[in-house]
Design an enzyme around this catalytic site. Structure first.
Site, PDB file in Angstrom:
ATOM      1  N   LYS A   1      16.760  58.756  39.123  1.00  0.00           N
ATOM      2  CA  LYS A   1      18.084  58.986  38.540  1.00  0.00           C
ATOM      3  C   LYS A   1      18.418  60.471  38.424  1.00  0.00           C
ATOM      4  O   LYS A   1      19.591  60.844  38.393  1.00  0.00           O
ATOM      5  CB  LYS A   1      18.160  58.351  37.143  1.00  0.00           C
ATOM      6  CG  LYS A   1      18.143  56.829  37.162  1.00  0.00           C
ATOM      7  CD  LYS A   1      19.548  56.274  37.281  1.00  0.00           C
ATOM      8  CE  LYS A   1      19.530  54.753  37.275  1.00  0.00           C
ATOM      9  NZ  LYS A   1      20.883  54.199  37.448  1.00  0.00           N
TER      10      LYS A   1
ATOM     11  N   SER B   1      21.698  53.587  28.168  1.00  0.00           N
ATOM     12  CA  SER B   1      20.563  53.491  27.255  1.00  0.00           C
ATOM     13  C   SER B   1      19.269  53.771  27.998  1.00  0.00           C
ATOM     14  O   SER B   1      18.188  53.659  27.452  1.00  0.00           O
ATOM     15  CB  SER B   1      20.504  52.102  26.623  1.00  0.00           C
ATOM     16  OG  SER B   1      20.388  51.132  27.639  1.00  0.00           O
TER      17      SER B   1
ATOM     18  N   GLU C   1      15.807  42.767  43.602  1.00  0.00           N
ATOM     19  CA  GLU C   1      16.310  42.587  42.237  1.00  0.00           C
ATOM     20  C   GLU C   1      15.589  41.439  41.544  1.00  0.00           C
ATOM     21  O   GLU C   1      15.018  40.568  42.185  1.00  0.00           O
ATOM     22  CB  GLU C   1      17.838  42.413  42.211  1.00  0.00           C
ATOM     23  CG  GLU C   1      18.380  41.171  42.860  1.00  0.00           C
ATOM     24  CD  GLU C   1      19.921  41.091  42.814  1.00  0.00           C
ATOM     25  OE1 GLU C   1      20.581  41.969  42.248  1.00  0.00           O
ATOM     26  OE2 GLU C   1      20.446  40.107  43.366  1.00  0.00           O
TER      27      GLU C   1
ATOM     28  N   GLY D   1      18.369  38.076  37.623  1.00  0.00           N
ATOM     29  CA  GLY D   1      19.580  38.909  37.651  1.00  0.00           C
ATOM     30  C   GLY D   1      20.010  39.115  39.096  1.00  0.00           C
ATOM     31  O   GLY D   1      20.148  40.238  39.544  1.00  0.00           O
TER      32      GLY D   1
ATOM     33  N   ASP E   1      22.667  38.989  40.845  1.00  0.00           N
ATOM     34  CA  ASP E   1      24.105  39.145  41.141  1.00  0.00           C
ATOM     35  C   ASP E   1      24.357  39.756  42.510  1.00  0.00           C
ATOM     36  O   ASP E   1      25.317  39.401  43.190  1.00  0.00           O
ATOM     37  CB  ASP E   1      24.780  39.993  40.054  1.00  0.00           C
ATOM     38  CG  ASP E   1      24.199  41.388  39.993  1.00  0.00           C
ATOM     39  OD1 ASP E   1      23.078  41.525  39.481  1.00  0.00           O
ATOM     40  OD2 ASP E   1      24.848  42.320  40.474  1.00  0.00           O
TER      41      ASP E   1
ATOM     42  N   SER F   1      10.413  53.523  41.812  1.00  0.00           N
ATOM     43  CA  SER F   1      11.593  54.275  41.396  1.00  0.00           C
ATOM     44  C   SER F   1      11.511  54.938  40.033  1.00  0.00           C
ATOM     45  O   SER F   1      12.288  55.848  39.758  1.00  0.00           O
ATOM     46  CB  SER F   1      12.824  53.391  41.477  1.00  0.00           C
ATOM     47  OG  SER F   1      12.659  52.242  40.690  1.00  0.00           O
TER      48      SER F   1
END
Lengths: 322, 322
Positions: B51, B76, B202, B206, B208, B302
């Protein structure tokens, strides 16, 4: 006496076989200690510890005829796996003498590298005697864990690589058990950087090397009660001590709880897994930080062979040695 | 649509500031999976996750006048720390909107990077509304976590570096939450290696992105119940999805227990600490190994931001999501 040329020769033998492990740094650690810390990550070495370097070099220096008769080692720790893997890579037979109550994981790992494991009862039998019998019966070569020039030369390649990658250092801290790693690194470091100060790091409860250096002769102690299972040696080896008494500035001792803190720091801030002895040099730097303030310091992270269960027990304080 | 030139520009901005993280490999893993696996260790990136790349690039592309008014982010997780650190490195002010019940460690870490933390009640208040109010009041620039071209370009530099270091790869598996990392890496990888197959990973609970890719349009789900807290997004971002629907071969889903197994493997065999989402791509490879047999596969590790207490709970199965 170990010569630098033997370390260079070991480096040539290890090239392309041992990992050239990375040098790690942490801005958080540097800020915490007020020093520039450069860490040689031997926890990322093959079989998880620097011991591979010495084990491989020791098998490599044998003649083909000697290798054909196989090798023998006695160890319950990383030296066992190092010799087992080194033998497999040379296509020769390894027999490893281990205590019958060694952790199942370590027995399995050593067998996993293709070695024959001979177990003995550590309360009733003498492992050195067993190893001698095996070498006599089979004509196999014994690979001692530290009091052996090819082991010392192999381990010293870690310091050689570190300094090649970092350039000048003011000090180098190396964890010390039998002295094979410390002596090899001291010869390499002081050849490349004559002004460097080399320190050994050992658990406070097992400070035989500190005592030996102070007295100028080898002191033998009881098996030390420490979480640093890679450093439960009773005495420094004779050949390592010849180097250490002239090439090593001082021995830094560390209480076990500081070793746990160093393991925790490595996990949470550096994302690295270290076994207790693997964190001992980092812990020594943390514990004696005032001696290294403002300096450029090399540190060995010497091994990462610890299962999750034991790691958890150590973090919980369940395995503190009273 | 994200262009490769933007990733190259991001790489130039990050040079000497982000770590060029190492590529790790494990003979044990290769033997287990029958593949050649090359892992980009972004757990060793600054602030512990990829990130940082996108956060830094997003602050870097602002004008000086914009930076003088500061930046705002709501997160968060790792994006909070990434933007906080990026702002500090640019000497500008960061305000991070975090839930009042965020872990104390994360609140402290974000404040530790010098950011102002604004807490909100996640059950009563709308964080996006709060962030909009802050940006309006202060004229600050909002840095979204994934649906933002400078974030996507920054994250893509991880794949650029990986492929520069490894050479040709048959496949690349990237963990996927909002799709910023996956889309950036897909553009970089397919520019450099047009024949490469890029996969997202994923959590099964989850999925999606899998649903979105299957239907060709963005599907929104309930907040997924998974241990992979970096991937609890309800929907892929619009701009990432534009890339993903043409550049990504498939989405691989992973049950939580396999993520725990991947974390365990990384700890015990690779001596690396990974947070659950940080292990998701490795877990996907393990879970779908038959698709990758005999191939040369890149995998992102990651992130490694996990405290010891939570790590222990996950290993003990105490935090399994029912």
């Amino acid at each position: 006496m170990l010569q630098f040329t033997e370390i260079e020769a070991a480096a040539a033998r290890l090239k392309g076989i041992a990992h050239r492990t990375p040098v790690l740094s942490s801005r958080t650690l540097d800020a915490l200690l007020g020093a520039t810390v450069l860490m040689k990550a031997e926890n990322l070495q093959r079989m998880g510890a620097f011991k591979f370097r010495g084990g491989f070099n020791s098998v490599a220096v044998l003649s083909e005829a000697e290798r054909a008769r196989g090798v023998v080692a006695f160890s319950s720790g990383n030296h066992a796996q190092a010799v087992a893997l080194a033998a497999r890579l040379h296509g020769c037979r390894a027999t490893i003498v281990m205590p019958h109550d060694a952790p199942a994981l370590k027995l399995a790992a050593t067998r996993g590298y293709g070695a024959e494991v001979v177990v003995y009862d550590r309360y009733r039998e003498d492992r050195a005697e067993i190893a001698r019998r095996l070498t006599a019966e089979r004509g196999a070569a014994l690979i001692p864990p530290f009091d052996h020039l090819p082991v010392m030369a192999g381990q010293g390649t870690a310091a050689l690589e570190l300094i090649e990658d970092t350039g000048p250092l003011d000090a180098l801290i190396v964890c010390a058990g039998g002295g094979g790693f410390l002596s090899g690194c001291a010869v390499a470091a002081r050849h490349l950087l004559p002004g460097i100060e080399v320190f050994g790091a050992e658990p406070e409860r097992g400070n035989d090397m500190q005592l030996s250096l102070a007295r100028g002769e080898i002191v033998t102690i009881e098996v030390p009660r420490t979480i640093c299972d890679g450093q439960q040696t009773q005495a420094v080896g004779r050949q390592p001590f010849e180097v250490i008494k002239t090439q090593v500035k001082d021995i830094l001792t560390v209480p076990d709880p500081v070793v746990v803190e160093a393991m925790r720091f490595a996990f949470e801030r550096m994302k690295q897994v270290l076994e207790p002895s693997g964190a001992c040099a980092l812990a020594a730097l943390m514990h004696h930080r005032e001696r290294f303030a403002g300096r450029r310091v090399g540190v060995t992270l010497s091994g990462g062979n610890i299962g999750i269960a034991r790691f958890v027990a150590l973090m919980n304080g369940d395995e503190a040695v009273d």
